[in-house]
Design an enzyme around this catalytic site. Sequence first.
Site, PDB file in Angstrom:
ATOM      1  N   GLY A 132       0.823  -1.210   0.000  1.00 34.58           N
ATOM      2  CA  GLY A 132       0.000   0.000   0.000  1.00 34.58           C
ATOM      3  C   GLY A 132       0.854   1.255   0.000  1.00 34.58           C
ATOM      4  O   GLY A 132       1.044   1.899   1.036  1.00 34.58           O
ATOM      5  N   GLU A 248      12.354  -3.971  -4.363  1.00 34.29           N
ATOM      6  CA  GLU A 248      11.289  -4.114  -5.364  1.00 34.29           C
ATOM      7  C   GLU A 248      11.859  -3.857  -6.759  1.00 34.29           C
ATOM      8  O   GLU A 248      11.570  -4.583  -7.709  1.00 34.29           O
ATOM      9  CB  GLU A 248      10.158  -3.117  -5.068  1.00 34.29           C
ATOM     10  CG  GLU A 248       9.037  -3.216  -6.093  1.00 34.29           C
ATOM     11  CD  GLU A 248       7.900  -2.220  -5.845  1.00 34.29           C
ATOM     12  OE1 GLU A 248       8.032  -1.367  -4.939  1.00 34.29           O
ATOM     13  OE2 GLU A 248       6.893  -2.308  -6.556  1.00 34.29           O
TER      14      GLU A 248
HETATM   15  C1  LIG Z   1       1.522  -3.164 -13.007  1.00 38.35           C
HETATM   16  C2  LIG Z   1       1.547  -2.189 -11.870  1.00 38.35           C
HETATM   17  C3  LIG Z   1       1.508  -2.659 -10.570  1.00 38.35           C
HETATM   18  C4  LIG Z   1       1.525  -1.749  -9.505  1.00 38.35           C
HETATM   19  N1  LIG Z   1       1.444  -2.250  -8.214  1.00 38.35           N
HETATM   20  C5  LIG Z   1       1.441  -1.388  -7.180  1.00 38.35           C
HETATM   21  C6  LIG Z   1       1.292  -1.896  -5.847  1.00 38.35           C
HETATM   22  O1  LIG Z   1       1.158  -3.086  -5.606  1.00 38.35           O
HETATM   23  N2  LIG Z   1       1.279  -1.003  -4.840  1.00 38.35           N
HETATM   24  C7  LIG Z   1       1.418   0.336  -5.046  1.00 38.35           C
HETATM   25  O2  LIG Z   1       1.434   1.073  -4.061  1.00 38.35           O
HETATM   26  N3  LIG Z   1       1.543   0.848  -6.299  1.00 38.35           N
HETATM   27  C8  LIG Z   1       1.547   0.009  -7.370  1.00 38.35           C
HETATM   28  N4  LIG Z   1       1.662   0.502  -8.648  1.00 38.35           N
HETATM   29  C9  LIG Z   1       1.669   1.956  -8.857  1.00 38.35           C
HETATM   30  C10 LIG Z   1       2.996   2.529  -9.305  1.00 38.35           C
HETATM   31  O3  LIG Z   1       3.928   2.538  -8.261  1.00 38.35           O
HETATM   32  C11 LIG Z   1       2.723   3.948  -9.846  1.00 38.35           C
HETATM   33  O4  LIG Z   1       1.893   3.811 -10.984  1.00 38.35           O
HETATM   34  C12 LIG Z   1       3.990   4.676 -10.213  1.00 38.35           C
HETATM   35  O5  LIG Z   1       4.756   4.991  -9.085  1.00 38.35           O
HETATM   36  C13 LIG Z   1       3.690   5.990 -11.011  1.00 38.35           C
HETATM   37  O6  LIG Z   1       2.776   6.779 -10.327  1.00 38.35           O
HETATM   38  P1  LIG Z   1       1.474   7.322 -11.062  1.00 38.35           P
HETATM   39  O7  LIG Z   1       0.783   6.182 -11.729  1.00 38.35           O
HETATM   40  O8  LIG Z   1       0.708   8.120 -10.077  1.00 38.35           O
HETATM   41  O9  LIG Z   1       1.994   8.266 -12.241  1.00 38.35           O
HETATM   42  P2  LIG Z   1       2.465   9.789 -12.104  1.00 38.35           P
HETATM   43  O10 LIG Z   1       3.376   9.923 -10.941  1.00 38.35           O
HETATM   44  O11 LIG Z   1       1.260  10.644 -12.148  1.00 38.35           O
HETATM   45  O12 LIG Z   1       3.303   9.954 -13.422  1.00 38.35           O
HETATM   46  C14 LIG Z   1       2.679  10.240 -14.691  1.00 38.35           C
HETATM   47  C15 LIG Z   1       3.783  10.434 -15.720  1.00 38.35           C
HETATM   48  O13 LIG Z   1       4.586  11.570 -15.362  1.00 38.35           O
HETATM   49  C16 LIG Z   1       5.971  11.203 -15.297  1.00 38.35           C
HETATM   50  N5  LIG Z   1       6.629  11.925 -14.209  1.00 38.35           N
HETATM   51  C17 LIG Z   1       6.149  12.105 -12.941  1.00 38.35           C
HETATM   52  N6  LIG Z   1       7.038  12.795 -12.212  1.00 38.35           N
HETATM   53  C18 LIG Z   1       8.102  13.048 -13.022  1.00 38.35           C
HETATM   54  C19 LIG Z   1       9.344  13.710 -12.846  1.00 38.35           C
HETATM   55  N7  LIG Z   1       9.690  14.258 -11.675  1.00 38.35           N
HETATM   56  N8  LIG Z   1      10.213  13.770 -13.907  1.00 38.35           N
HETATM   57  C20 LIG Z   1       9.887  13.209 -15.111  1.00 38.35           C
HETATM   58  N9  LIG Z   1       8.699  12.567 -15.334  1.00 38.35           N
HETATM   59  C21 LIG Z   1       7.831  12.486 -14.303  1.00 38.35           C
HETATM   60  C22 LIG Z   1       5.963   9.697 -15.018  1.00 38.35           C
HETATM   61  O14 LIG Z   1       7.181   9.094 -15.445  1.00 38.35           O
HETATM   62  C23 LIG Z   1       4.747   9.251 -15.817  1.00 38.35           C
HETATM   63  O15 LIG Z   1       5.117   9.052 -17.165  1.00 38.35           O
HETATM   64  C24 LIG Z   1       1.628  -0.364  -9.737  1.00 38.35           C
HETATM   65  C25 LIG Z   1       1.682   0.107 -11.064  1.00 38.35           C
HETATM   66  C26 LIG Z   1       1.628  -0.789 -12.124  1.00 38.35           C
HETATM   67  C27 LIG Z   1       1.664  -0.257 -13.525  1.00 38.35           C
END
Ligand SMILES: Cc1cc2nc3c(=O)[nH]c(=O)nc-3n(C[C@H](O)[C@H](O)[C@H](O)COP(=O)(O)OP(=O)(O)OC[C@H]3O[C@@H](n4cnc5c(N)ncnc54)[C@H](O)[C@@H]3O)c2cc1C
Length: 388
Positions: A132, A248
């Site tokens: 989480g 991870e």
């Molecule tokens: C298959 C899968 C399994 C997952 N499992 C889990 C889980 O079990 N538990 C959990 O807690 N989370 C999980 N996640 C979530 C995952 O950790 C997040 O999706 C990830 O950290 C990105 O966050 P976000 O989706 O909010 O995207 P955002 O942070 O909103 O990013 C959107 C886009 O902006 C870019 N971006 C953001 N900030 C920057 C920056 N500073 N510089 C350049 N580019 C940037 C990103 O690279 C991305 O392309 C999972 C995700 C996937 C796809």
Amino acid sequence: MADLESFRSDTRAWLEANCPAEMREPIRSEDDLCWGGRNWTFQSDAQRHWLEGMAERGWTVPDWPKEYGGGGLSPEESRVLKQEMARIGARPPLTSFGISMLGPALLKFGTEEQKRHYLPQIARGEIRWCQGYSEPGAGSDLAALQTKAEDKGDHWLVNGQKVWTSYADKADWIFCLVRTSTESKQGGISFLLFDMATPGVSTKPILLISGNSPFCETFFDDVKVPKEQIVGEVNKGWNVAKYLLGHERGMIADMGLGGSLGGGESKSLGAQLKPADPLLRAAIAAFDVDALAFAAMAERFTAMWKAGEAHPASPSMMKYAGTELNKRRNELVMAAGGSDALEWDSERSKGGRAPREWLRSKGNSIEGGTSEVQLNIVAKHILQLPGA
Ligand SMILES: Cc1cc2nc3c(=O)[nH]c(=O)nc-3n(C[C@H](O)[C@H](O)[C@H](O)COP(=O)(O)OP(=O)(O)OC[C@H]3O[C@@H](n4cnc5c(N)ncnc54)[C@H](O)[C@@H]3O)c2cc1C
């Protein structure tokens, strides 16, 4: 050296005698993996026998100390075990976020009581965990998380929402980041463990383009968590969270080697795909060369990481390289498969294995921190680029 050779022959003999033939078959889909947990239904007697036999020797977590359910093996012995398992194509006996993520964090930050309580259960596959971390407003900027845990004297009261929680609907317990103070961003986060059956916890699956629904939105509504289920100190959970992320990222980087679905061993793509197109054959050969280089780098970094000698940002490098490589592998499989590779749902296509894995691989460079974020970390902490 002689000791290692006798360890190898004993291990080989034990594996030959105890790894069921069915557990030497290649993994066809995620359904063939054993995740364990209190609600787990074994796919077969062979799967149960294999998990129980390996757990009894501590070989689900070969390098953890014996007192916590591990095998107490040295890094060299662990490597021999891995090689001998690969030699007969043995499946991993257990796939678990407890092993790949929480366990290492507990070994470093847990109290003695927490280690003795949780680690042996993880090693035996008795608890299935979910993670989480992410929230609707906190993904890449994880420290912006808002899920709140209030100190109510004898317990924490947790309220908030997580998202993308992989297998939350199947997990027994969660390791969860919560805000225990608003005074500082990173400094106000704590790391809690709690049972997903606690009143006030609910999950809602999210459907993906692959047709599967492996993750959920997770809601906490006045969830009471016993005080002792915090790992590390109050407001210092960010250190635990970062350490766990390193593990991870290492695990996700393994996808570049074919991951557990590939039996943990690098398999030459050229040996599997024989397209007529010479340009495609050249691209496959180039991929195989890069995959070999990655395997060598992965082995070196894993050894350095275990010895505490790796740069703290090196998992980001590995994660970036491994996941981009895995995406490339899937693109090549699709290209070489032609229109056959688009079959979604037939016996011939093994239930659309190729397109489903291709679509799933897109998530590799997002989960555990996106590729862009890994590159930022490498730029700042390894290359020390100005302004990064
Ligand atoms: C298959 C899968 C399994 C997952 N499992 C889990 C889980 O079990 N538990 C959990 O807690 N989370 C999980 N996640 C979530 C995952 O950790 C997040 O999706 C990830 O950290 C990105 O966050 P976000 O989706 O909010 O995207 P955002 O942070 O909103 O990013 C959107 C886009 O902006 C870019 N971006 C953001 N900030 C920057 C920056 N500073 N510089 C350049 N580019 C940037 C990103 O690279 C991305 O392309 C999972 C995700 C996937 C796809």
